[in-house]
Design a protein around this motif. Structure first.
Motif, PDB file in Angstrom:
ATOM      1  N   ALA A  94      59.473  20.130 -64.368  1.00  0.00           N
ATOM      2  CA  ALA A  94      58.439  20.944 -63.739  1.00  0.00           C
ATOM      3  C   ALA A  94      59.004  21.836 -62.644  1.00  0.00           C
ATOM      4  CB  ALA A  94      57.343  20.053 -63.161  1.00  0.00           C
ATOM      5  N   TYR A  95      60.202  21.506 -62.160  1.00  0.00           N
ATOM      6  CA  TYR A  95      60.802  22.251 -61.046  1.00  0.00           C
ATOM      7  C   TYR A  95      61.917  23.189 -61.489  1.00  0.00           C
ATOM      8  CZ  TYR A  95      58.222  19.550 -57.592  1.00  0.00           C
ATOM      9  OH  TYR A  95      57.211  19.009 -56.824  1.00  0.00           O
ATOM     10  N   CYS A  96      61.945  23.547 -62.754  1.00  0.00           N
ATOM     11  CA  CYS A  96      62.990  24.466 -63.230  1.00  0.00           C
ATOM     12  C   CYS A  96      62.967  25.791 -62.478  1.00  0.00           C
ATOM     13  CB  CYS A  96      62.829  24.724 -64.728  1.00  0.00           C
ATOM     14  SG  CYS A  96      63.311  23.337 -65.771  1.00  0.00           S
ATOM     15  N   ASP A  97      61.785  26.201 -62.029  1.00  0.00           N
ATOM     16  CA  ASP A  97      61.706  27.465 -61.298  1.00  0.00           C
ATOM     17  C   ASP A  97      62.445  27.409 -59.975  1.00  0.00           C
ATOM     18  OD1 ASP A  97      59.742  25.606 -60.435  1.00  0.00           O
ATOM     19  OD2 ASP A  97      58.592  27.207 -59.470  1.00  0.00           O
ATOM     20  N   LEU A  98      62.629  26.208 -59.414  1.00  0.00           N
ATOM     21  CA  LEU A  98      63.348  26.066 -58.150  1.00  0.00           C
ATOM     22  C   LEU A  98      64.791  25.605 -58.345  1.00  0.00           C
ATOM     23  CD1 LEU A  98      60.689  24.430 -55.778  1.00  0.00           C
ATOM     24  CD2 LEU A  98      61.120  26.842 -56.232  1.00  0.00           C
ATOM     25  N   THR A  99      65.036  24.720 -59.310  1.00  0.00           N
ATOM     26  CA  THR A  99      66.395  24.201 -59.496  1.00  0.00           C
ATOM     27  C   THR A  99      67.305  25.186 -60.215  1.00  0.00           C
ATOM     28  OG1 THR A  99      65.902  23.142 -61.623  1.00  0.00           O
ATOM     29  CG2 THR A  99      65.489  21.847 -59.614  1.00  0.00           C
ATOM     30  N   GLY A 100      66.713  26.071 -61.016  1.00  0.00           N
ATOM     31  CA  GLY A 100      67.515  27.035 -61.755  1.00  0.00           C
ATOM     32  C   GLY A 100      67.982  26.539 -63.109  1.00  0.00           C
ATOM     33  N   TYR A 101      67.672  25.284 -63.454  1.00  0.00           N
ATOM     34  CA  TYR A 101      68.056  24.768 -64.761  1.00  0.00           C
ATOM     35  C   TYR A 101      67.094  25.260 -65.830  1.00  0.00           C
ATOM     36  CZ  TYR A 101      71.453  21.582 -62.721  1.00  0.00           C
ATOM     37  OH  TYR A 101      72.538  21.065 -62.070  1.00  0.00           O
ATOM     38  N   GLY A 102      67.612  25.436 -67.043  1.00  0.00           N
ATOM     39  CA  GLY A 102      66.761  25.775 -68.168  1.00  0.00           C
ATOM     40  C   GLY A 102      65.870  24.596 -68.525  1.00  0.00           C
ATOM     41  N   PHE A 103      64.739  24.869 -69.160  1.00  0.00           N
ATOM     42  CA  PHE A 103      63.764  23.838 -69.467  1.00  0.00           C
ATOM     43  C   PHE A 103      64.360  22.747 -70.358  1.00  0.00           C
ATOM     44  CE2 PHE A 103      60.046  22.495 -72.143  1.00  0.00           C
ATOM     45  CZ  PHE A 103      59.410  21.774 -71.155  1.00  0.00           C
ATOM     46  N   GLU A 104      65.003  23.121 -71.450  1.00  0.00           N
ATOM     47  CA  GLU A 104      65.567  22.128 -72.362  1.00  0.00           C
ATOM     48  C   GLU A 104      66.705  21.353 -71.692  1.00  0.00           C
ATOM     49  OE1 GLU A 104      66.661  24.038 -75.982  1.00  0.00           O
ATOM     50  OE2 GLU A 104      64.578  24.436 -76.580  1.00  0.00           O
ATOM     51  N   GLU A 105      67.495  22.033 -70.870  1.00  0.00           N
ATOM     52  CA  GLU A 105      68.574  21.373 -70.148  1.00  0.00           C
ATOM     53  C   GLU A 105      68.013  20.325 -69.192  1.00  0.00           C
ATOM     54  OE1 GLU A 105      72.580  22.753 -67.702  1.00  0.00           O
ATOM     55  OE2 GLU A 105      70.798  24.044 -67.689  1.00  0.00           O
ATOM     56  N   ALA A 106      66.939  20.669 -68.499  1.00  0.00           N
ATOM     57  CA  ALA A 106      66.315  19.732 -67.565  1.00  0.00           C
ATOM     58  C   ALA A 106      65.763  18.504 -68.296  1.00  0.00           C
ATOM     59  CB  ALA A 106      65.212  20.422 -66.783  1.00  0.00           C
ATOM     60  N   LEU A 107      65.160  18.724 -69.453  1.00  0.00           N
ATOM     61  CA  LEU A 107      64.646  17.595 -70.238  1.00  0.00           C
ATOM     62  C   LEU A 107      65.764  16.641 -70.630  1.00  0.00           C
ATOM     63  CD1 LEU A 107      62.062  19.352 -72.609  1.00  0.00           C
ATOM     64  CD2 LEU A 107      61.570  17.948 -70.595  1.00  0.00           C
ATOM     65  N   ARG A 108      66.908  17.190 -71.045  1.00  0.00           N
ATOM     66  CA  ARG A 108      68.039  16.330 -71.425  1.00  0.00           C
ATOM     67  C   ARG A 108      68.570  15.561 -70.218  1.00  0.00           C
ATOM     68  NH1 ARG A 108      69.501  20.875 -74.544  1.00  0.00           N
ATOM     69  NH2 ARG A 108      70.937  21.554 -72.903  1.00  0.00           N
ATOM     70  N   MET A 109      68.719  16.238 -69.091  1.00  0.00           N
ATOM     71  CA  MET A 109      69.307  15.601 -67.902  1.00  0.00           C
ATOM     72  C   MET A 109      68.490  14.413 -67.418  1.00  0.00           C
ATOM     73  SD  MET A 109      70.434  19.034 -65.824  1.00  0.00           S
ATOM     74  CE  MET A 109      70.899  18.136 -64.347  1.00  0.00           C
ATOM     75  N   ALA A 110      67.168  14.514 -67.512  1.00  0.00           N
ATOM     76  CA  ALA A 110      66.296  13.465 -66.979  1.00  0.00           C
ATOM     77  C   ALA A 110      65.880  12.432 -68.016  1.00  0.00           C
ATOM     78  CB  ALA A 110      65.046  14.102 -66.362  1.00  0.00           C
ATOM     79  N   SER A 111      66.284  12.607 -69.258  1.00  0.00           N
ATOM     80  CA  SER A 111      65.716  11.805 -70.347  1.00  0.00           C
ATOM     81  C   SER A 111      65.985  10.308 -70.221  1.00  0.00           C
ATOM     82  CB  SER A 111      66.228  12.316 -71.704  1.00  0.00           C
ATOM     83  OG  SER A 111      67.646  12.281 -71.748  1.00  0.00           O
ATOM     84  N   ALA A 112      67.121   9.902 -69.656  1.00  0.00           N
ATOM     85  CA  ALA A 112      67.465   8.475 -69.595  1.00  0.00           C
ATOM     86  C   ALA A 112      66.740   7.725 -68.482  1.00  0.00           C
ATOM     87  CB  ALA A 112      68.976   8.315 -69.425  1.00  0.00           C
ATOM     88  N   PHE A 113      66.073   8.442 -67.582  1.00  0.00           N
ATOM     89  CA  PHE A 113      65.431   7.790 -66.435  1.00  0.00           C
ATOM     90  C   PHE A 113      63.993   7.364 -66.707  1.00  0.00           C
ATOM     91  CE2 PHE A 113      68.836  10.268 -64.524  1.00  0.00           C
ATOM     92  CZ  PHE A 113      69.387   9.365 -63.639  1.00  0.00           C
ATOM     93  N   GLY A 114      63.463   7.685 -67.879  1.00  0.00           N
ATOM     94  CA  GLY A 114      62.073   7.365 -68.186  1.00  0.00           C
ATOM     95  C   GLY A 114      61.831   5.872 -68.328  1.00  0.00           C
ATOM     96  N   GLY A 115      60.572   5.468 -68.146  1.00  0.00           N
ATOM     97  CA  GLY A 115      60.202   4.068 -68.317  1.00  0.00           C
ATOM     98  C   GLY A 115      60.828   3.146 -67.288  1.00  0.00           C
ATOM     99  N   GLY A 116      61.080   3.669 -66.087  1.00  0.00           N
ATOM    100  CA  GLY A 116      61.721   2.838 -65.065  1.00  0.00           C
ATOM    101  C   GLY A 116      63.196   2.651 -65.335  1.00  0.00           C
ATOM    102  N   ILE A 117      63.871   3.722 -65.724  1.00  0.00           N
ATOM    103  CA  ILE A 117      65.290   3.783 -66.110  1.00  0.00           C
ATOM    104  C   ILE A 117      65.490   3.077 -67.456  1.00  0.00           C
ATOM    105  CG2 ILE A 117      67.694   3.352 -65.480  1.00  0.00           C
ATOM    106  CD1 ILE A 117      66.876   3.327 -62.569  1.00  0.00           C
TER     107      ILE A 117
END
Length: 223
Positions: A94-117
Motif C-alpha cells: 500500500a506504500y509503494c507511492d512512498l517507498t518507490g518499490y514497484g507493486f509486484e516487487e513489494a508483494l514479493r518482498m513481503a510475501s513470507a511475513f504473512g500469517g504471523g511470519i
C-alpha cells in the motif's frame, strides 16, 4: 484548444488520461477523464478535478499548517487484503507511492511475513509490513550507524506500541483469539465466510492509519 495529460499510478499500475478543453465564446472548462486498469485485478480509485483560474488576491486555498501530507494507506491496505494479499503484503504494498518499490516487487518482498511470519501466528504481518515501510523511509546503510540505528529503532517501537494500542496486541494468535494452532503452511481459503469471521481487514486498515499519522508526525526525508 485542448491539452491532454496522462500518468500511470506507481502503486497499482492504473493509467489515467485527462483532456482539458477550452471553447471559443464559452465560459467553462470541459474536462474529460479516462481510466485504464492495466492489471488482471479489480482496482478502486479516487478521482477529483481541481482546475484553477485566476480570481483575485482575496481568494486562496488554505492547507492546515500542522499537516505534512494527506494519506489513505489504511484504505488501500484493506483493499489489497480483500483482493487476496496477505497481511504483510497488504500494508507494505500500500506504500509503494512512498517507498518507490514497484507493486509486484513489494508483494514479493513481503510475501513470507504473512500469517504471523510464514503462518506461524507470531508477529502480525501488518506489524511486519509497517516495519518494512519504516525501514524503507527512515533506514540507514552507513555502518555501524549507531545514531541512525537508535533513531529507526525509536520509530519502530513507536509504531508497534501505537499498533498495539489500536488493536490490543501485536501477536497474530492473540489477534485471532487462538489458543492452539497447527504449524500448517497451507493458507485458509478466501471465502465470504473467511472475510466475515476474521478481524484482519480492520486490523490492517488501522495499521495503515496509525502509520500514516506517524509518518505525518515524523515527516518525509530523502534517503
Amino acid at each position: 484548444v485542448a491539452v491532454e495529460l496522462s500518468e500511470v499510478d506507481q502503486m497499482y499500475g492504473t493509467k489515467g488520461k485527462l483532456t482539458i478543453a477550452l471553447y471559443p465564446g464559452r465560459a467553462y472548462i470541459e474536462i474529460r477523464g479516462q481510466l485504464y486498469n492495466r492489471t488482471s485485478l479489480p482496482q478502486t480509485f479516487l478521482w477529483w478535478a481541481n482546475p484553477a483560474v485566476s480570481v483575485n488576491d482575496s481568494t486562496f486555498s488554505v492547507f492546515p499548517p500542522d499537516v505534512n501530507a494527506v494519506m489513505d494507506h489504511g484504505k488501500r491496505a484493506r483493499e489489497l487484503f480483500e483482493a487476496g494479499a496477505n497481511c504483510a503484503q497488504s500494508v507494505f504494498a500500500a506504500y509503494c507511492d512512498l517507498t518507490g518499490y514497484g507493486f509486484e516487487e513489494a508483494l514479493r518482498m513481503a510475501s513470507a511475513f504473512g500469517g504471523g511470519i510464514g503462518r506461524l501466528r507470531e508477529t502480525c504481518g501488518a506489524v511486519s509490513g509497517g516495519v518494512m515501510v519504516i525501514g524503507c523511509l527512515y533506514g540507514y546503510s552507513d555502518l555501524p550507524g549507531d545514531a541512525a540505528k537508535a533513531e529507526v529503532y525509536r520509530k519502530t517501537q513507536q509504531y508497534v506500541k501505537a499498533f498495539e494500542a489500536a488493536n490490543g496486541s501485536m501477536w497474530c494468535h492473540e489477534l485471532l483469539g487462538l489458543e492452539t494452532w497447527p504449524e500448517d503452511p497451507k493458507p485458509s481459503e478466501r471465502t465470504a465466510q473467511y472475510y466475515a469471521a476474521r478481524p484482519c481487514g480492520a486490523i490492517i486498515e488501522k495499521a495503515g492509519y496509525v502509520l500514516d499519522e506517524l509518518i505525518d508526525e515524523w515527516g518525509l526525508t530523502e534517503n
